[in-house]
Design a protein around this motif. Structure first.
Motif, mmCIF file in Angstrom:
data_model
loop_
_atom_site.group_PDB
_atom_site.id
_atom_site.type_symbol
_atom_site.label_atom_id
_atom_site.label_comp_id
_atom_site.label_asym_id
_atom_site.label_seq_id
_atom_site.Cartn_x
_atom_site.Cartn_y
_atom_site.Cartn_z
ATOM 1 N N PHE A 70 0.854 -1.184 0.000
ATOM 2 C CA PHE A 70 0.000 0.000 0.000
ATOM 3 C C PHE A 70 0.895 1.242 0.000
ATOM 4 C CE2 PHE A 70 -3.283 2.843 1.871
ATOM 5 C CZ PHE A 70 -4.375 2.448 1.120
ATOM 6 N N PRO A 71 0.478 2.341 -0.624
ATOM 7 C CA PRO A 71 1.330 3.546 -0.687
ATOM 8 C C PRO A 71 1.415 4.274 0.655
ATOM 9 C CG PRO A 71 -0.784 3.973 -1.736
ATOM 10 C CD PRO A 71 -0.760 2.508 -1.426
ATOM 11 N N VAL A 72 2.012 3.609 1.641
ATOM 12 C CA VAL A 72 2.050 4.169 2.992
ATOM 13 C C VAL A 72 2.928 5.414 3.079
ATOM 14 C CG1 VAL A 72 1.471 2.020 4.156
ATOM 15 C CG2 VAL A 72 3.851 2.526 3.642
ATOM 16 N N SER A 73 3.941 5.537 2.215
ATOM 17 C CA SER A 73 4.777 6.744 2.262
ATOM 18 C C SER A 73 3.946 7.978 1.960
ATOM 19 C CB SER A 73 5.940 6.625 1.271
ATOM 20 O OG SER A 73 5.452 6.450 -0.051
ATOM 21 N N GLU A 74 2.993 7.849 1.029
ATOM 22 C CA GLU A 74 2.081 8.958 0.715
ATOM 23 C C GLU A 74 1.133 9.203 1.888
ATOM 24 O OE1 GLU A 74 2.161 10.814 -1.885
ATOM 25 O OE2 GLU A 74 3.160 9.714 -3.480
ATOM 26 N N VAL A 75 0.627 8.140 2.456
ATOM 27 C CA VAL A 75 -0.294 8.269 3.587
ATOM 28 C C VAL A 75 0.390 8.965 4.755
ATOM 29 C CG1 VAL A 75 -1.626 6.987 5.315
ATOM 30 C CG2 VAL A 75 -1.655 6.256 2.914
ATOM 31 N N ASN A 76 1.650 8.628 5.025
ATOM 32 C CA ASN A 76 2.345 9.176 6.181
ATOM 33 C C ASN A 76 2.726 10.643 6.011
ATOM 34 O OD1 ASN A 76 2.164 6.832 7.701
ATOM 35 N ND2 ASN A 76 4.045 5.963 6.848
ATOM 36 N N ARG A 77 2.508 11.217 4.837
ATOM 37 C CA ARG A 77 2.678 12.663 4.646
ATOM 38 C C ARG A 77 1.389 13.419 4.966
ATOM 39 N NH1 ARG A 77 5.109 10.855 -0.430
ATOM 40 N NH2 ARG A 77 7.377 10.723 -0.174
ATOM 41 N N CYS A 78 0.352 12.663 5.274
ATOM 42 C CA CYS A 78 -0.936 13.271 5.615
ATOM 43 C C CYS A 78 -1.062 13.384 7.140
ATOM 44 C CB CYS A 78 -2.084 12.435 5.051
ATOM 45 S SG CYS A 78 -2.070 12.306 3.243
ATOM 46 N N ASP A 79 -2.190 13.913 7.578
ATOM 47 C CA ASP A 79 -2.430 14.079 9.013
ATOM 48 C C ASP A 79 -3.275 12.948 9.596
ATOM 49 O OD1 ASP A 79 -1.313 16.905 9.519
ATOM 50 O OD2 ASP A 79 -2.607 17.183 7.756
ATOM 51 N N ALA A 80 -3.973 12.205 8.723
ATOM 52 C CA ALA A 80 -4.826 11.108 9.200
ATOM 53 C C ALA A 80 -5.114 10.174 8.047
ATOM 54 C CB ALA A 80 -6.131 11.669 9.770
#
Length: 356
Positions: A70-80
């Protein structure tokens, strides 16, 4: 503030309808941006919005690829991160907000293999452990989750609503008259816990009375756990029973709106949307008196029968008035995806701003 949303199920029924309509209601929120993860073609309507960014991901739900790629690196640049289900990929470090619609796979028999159920249990226990907030769609589901998993974790009940596609259908199709409404409709999966046997037994009594009223069964007949016995019985009565599978939403709405009534004889639901859809289209509904239906629909002009009691259902079918119903204002005041999205967003924003 940016919120990542798992949108991979958009375009599918059930949870796909939930997330699609929740996203539609969430997006026009001032000061918020959204990272939408899923099929780029299905998310194309959001691609030109300045408050949205699309990230392609088509890994299937509950798969190793989903957990690990899953594109977790993109997710972890978000706030939630918000997911409409409880299958949470690994490696997400931002606050997670997950949804458990029901636990039908534990509360009913013959639902998947022992290995499948063990895997689902692992996913739910993990979601209960790592999510900042959890959502579900009824008080019944909340109570069953808390009891079955022996947890005091708070689950916020956010309900369901009518899809934008159904509302658009209503706006462009005149309502049928009472004389245009004929037959009994069943809408749902063909699984033993859905209670189709009860409807069939009641319908056979109508046949014995000389009824010429048709029965239309709309559902997915491809499940490995489908109720093969009832399907075979109905296929042998094709002069009276129409089996509809693979129907588009537009076709389903047409069938619902032209029926004398919808019958939902289910023995278990997490919420149960078909009765809401049928009533919105003016079609009376007859429901089994299971706990969740009493919770969700007791304030509506529905007819309840004793669950699994074909004789009682037969009597209710004989007594049901012919006139269409009008509950649009009541539905608007009670169940809308706009309200669902608002509750979810309020919980996310509160949890981020007040971590304790």
């Amino acid at each position: 503030m940016r919120i990542a949303v798992d949108c991979r199920l958009i375009g599918q029924s059930g949870i796909g309808t939930f997330i699609e309509n929740v996203v539609d209601a969430m997006i026009p929120t001032p000061s918020l941006e959204f990272l939408l993860i899923g099929n780029e073609q299905r998310l194309a309507t959001y691609a030109q919005r300045p408050d949205c960014r699309i990230v392609s991901c088509t890994h299937g739900s509950f798969t190793p690829q989903e957990l690990l790629r899953f594109p977790v690196s993109e997710v972890n640049r978000c706030d939630a991160f918000f997911t409409p289900n409880f299958n949470i990929p690994m490696g997400i470090r931002v606050p997670i907000f997950a949804t458990i619609h029901d636990i039908v796979f534990f509360d009913t028999e013959n639902f998947g293999s022992r290995l499948h159920r063990a895997a689902l249990r692992w996913y739910i226990l993990r979601a209960l452990r790592i999510s900042r907030r959890l959502f579900t769609v009824s008080r019944f589901s909340r109570q069953r989750i808390q009891q079955y998993f022996n947890t005091q974790r708070k689950l916020t009940v956010v309900g369901n609503g009518l899809s934008s596609e159904l509302l658009a259908y209503k706006a462009t199709h005149p309502a049928p008259t009472a004389t245009d409404r004929k037959g009994i409709v069943y809408l749902g999966n063909i699984k033993p816990y859905k209670g189709l046997h009860t409807l069939w037994q009641a319908y056979q009594r109508l046949i014995a009375d000389g009824t010429d009223e048709p029965l239309t069964v709309i559902g997915n007949f491809d499940f490995r756990t489908k109720d093969r016995e009832i399907l075979q019985t109905m296929e042998a009565n094709s002069d009276r029973v129409t089996l509809v599978t693979g129907a588009t939403n537009q076709q389903v709405y047409h069938l619902l709106s032209h029926a004398r009534c919808l019958v939902s004889p289910s023995l278990y639901e997490g919420f149960g949307i078909p009765p809401l859809e049928a009533m919105s289209l003016g079609t009376p509904v007859i429901l089994s008196d299971i706990a969740v239906y009493k919770e969700v629909y007791s304030q509506f002009p529905v007819t309840f029968f004793r669950a699994a009691d074909a004789d009682d259902l037969y009597l209710k079918l004989c007594q049901l008035p012919q006139a269409p119903i009008d509950v649009d204002s009541q539905i608007e005041a009670t169940y809308t995806y706009r309200k669902t999205a608002q509750q979810i967003l309020e919980n996310i924003l509160m949890a981020i701003r007040h971590p304790s």
